[in-house]
Design a protein around this motif. Sequence first.
Motif, PDB file in Angstrom:
ATOM      1  N   SER A 148      -1.352 -53.450 -45.825  1.00  0.00           N
ATOM      2  CA  SER A 148      -2.267 -52.750 -44.920  1.00  0.00           C
ATOM      3  C   SER A 148      -2.126 -53.258 -43.493  1.00  0.00           C
ATOM      4  O   SER A 148      -2.244 -52.490 -42.531  1.00  0.00           O
ATOM      5  N   ASP A 199      -1.226 -50.973 -40.346  1.00  0.00           N
ATOM      6  CA  ASP A 199      -2.124 -50.962 -39.197  1.00  0.00           C
ATOM      7  C   ASP A 199      -1.380 -51.337 -37.914  1.00  0.00           C
ATOM      8  O   ASP A 199      -1.561 -50.715 -36.853  1.00  0.00           O
ATOM      9  N   GLU A 239      -0.895 -48.835 -34.693  1.00  0.00           N
ATOM     10  CA  GLU A 239      -1.360 -49.218 -33.366  1.00  0.00           C
ATOM     11  C   GLU A 239      -0.276 -48.994 -32.312  1.00  0.00           C
ATOM     12  O   GLU A 239      -0.560 -48.631 -31.171  1.00  0.00           O
ATOM     13  N   SER A 294      -7.256 -48.637 -49.153  1.00  0.00           N
ATOM     14  CA  SER A 294      -6.280 -48.847 -48.077  1.00  0.00           C
ATOM     15  C   SER A 294      -6.048 -47.567 -47.297  1.00  0.00           C
ATOM     16  O   SER A 294      -5.999 -47.571 -46.060  1.00  0.00           O
ATOM     17  N   ALA A 351      -7.126 -46.743 -43.320  1.00  0.00           N
ATOM     18  CA  ALA A 351      -6.159 -46.287 -42.314  1.00  0.00           C
ATOM     19  C   ALA A 351      -6.602 -44.966 -41.691  1.00  0.00           C
ATOM     20  O   ALA A 351      -6.479 -44.764 -40.478  1.00  0.00           O
ATOM     21  N   THR A 388      -9.455 -45.449 -39.207  1.00  0.00           N
ATOM     22  CA  THR A 388      -9.122 -46.261 -38.032  1.00  0.00           C
ATOM     23  C   THR A 388      -8.118 -45.587 -37.115  1.00  0.00           C
ATOM     24  O   THR A 388      -8.141 -45.805 -35.899  1.00  0.00           O
ATOM     25  N   HIS A 389      -7.232 -44.752 -37.683  1.00  0.00           N
ATOM     26  CA  HIS A 389      -6.137 -44.183 -36.899  1.00  0.00           C
ATOM     27  C   HIS A 389      -6.131 -42.661 -37.021  1.00  0.00           C
ATOM     28  O   HIS A 389      -6.105 -42.113 -38.130  1.00  0.00           O
ATOM     29  N   PRO A 407      -8.426 -49.039 -32.616  1.00  0.00           N
ATOM     30  CA  PRO A 407      -8.181 -50.450 -32.342  1.00  0.00           C
ATOM     31  C   PRO A 407      -8.371 -50.743 -30.861  1.00  0.00           C
ATOM     32  O   PRO A 407      -8.092 -49.907 -30.001  1.00  0.00           O
TER      33      PRO A 407
END
Length: 354
Positions: free
Chosen positions: A146, A150, A154, A234, A238, A241-242, A293
């Motif tokens: 993960s 990540d 990013e 997982s 993701a 977050t993205h 992030p």
Amino acid sequence: MLLCNKKVGETDFSEYTSVFIPYCTQDIHFGDNKETSYGVQHVGAHNIFGTLQWIFENFPNPESIFITGCSAGATPLPVLYDLINTHYNKDGGDNSVNIDVVADSSVFLTPISFMKNYLSTWNIDTILDKIDFDFEEYRFNESFPSAVLDHVLERSKKTDDIAYVSHDADGISLYYYKIMSEGINGLFGRDRGLSSAEQDMYKMSKVRPSSHRKMNDEESDPVLIKWWQQMNNSMNLAESTHINFDSFVMEGDGHCSFGLNVPLEYEGFKDWLANLLDEDKTEADIPTAQSTPTDTISASSNTDTLPTTNASMVDTTPSSEANDMSAAAGQVSSSVCILVMCFLLSWKLLISHK
């Protein structure tokens, strides 16, 4: 059966140049260790770098790139994306190459027992250094996969999509999860106890669910439940977050075969893939993420060079044949479709080249 002859939405893969990276190094394409006590040369990273160097030399200005892979061939795709993205888009600007990734049935999870007892044998530090990932921090940490995903997301362009496809009761992924968790003496070396595909399949049948069950079914295999919870968590993390990560989950026991042919037969997948492959995306089309992030790491500029260890294994001199192929490819299309394929068991892979 191959993706190469398919049209998905507005994307016609028959117009792409396809590059196959076969697999026989037992290191998910990450290895940089020629000398092992059991006779296997873990040099998957050298195959990756050698192939990428040929691509970079022969396709200096591709229109778009699509990357996919099966099983262990799906596992390294975030890293492969980072290497390709860094090369083609290091200068940024309006001429950046659109790159999309679909990892099919990735053997994603890495149990701590495997990381402590086996992973170091591959020497994956070399290729992870190329994407500026601090492996020391995660060398004995189950969140390693993960963390890599990540890290890559990013650094990615938000107009590029990275996606995972999986069954929620994948017997083959579960089989390797159990092996990596519990260990089988000799499995990862020349003298391994499982000496044939039939024995592999027999072992796998002991953990493969006979039919799909709901994940909260009390009769379900507890290891299956644990595996799926970790996979699902997982992917959900993701996605939350993205903005450029997505996943497609299929019910039941199944695994990839070749060129996304298994999910392409699943209802709804083709429409999902067509939407992901929209090649006209721009930064203005991307919505603002609810959670992003705070620190973005700049892409490294050193991915044009091969790993220094065992670098002599790769012929870096362009051949006249390669130059001829480049010219021919340019007449057909300037797009590149990169397919990373592998088979974890002793199945045969036939590769044709023209």
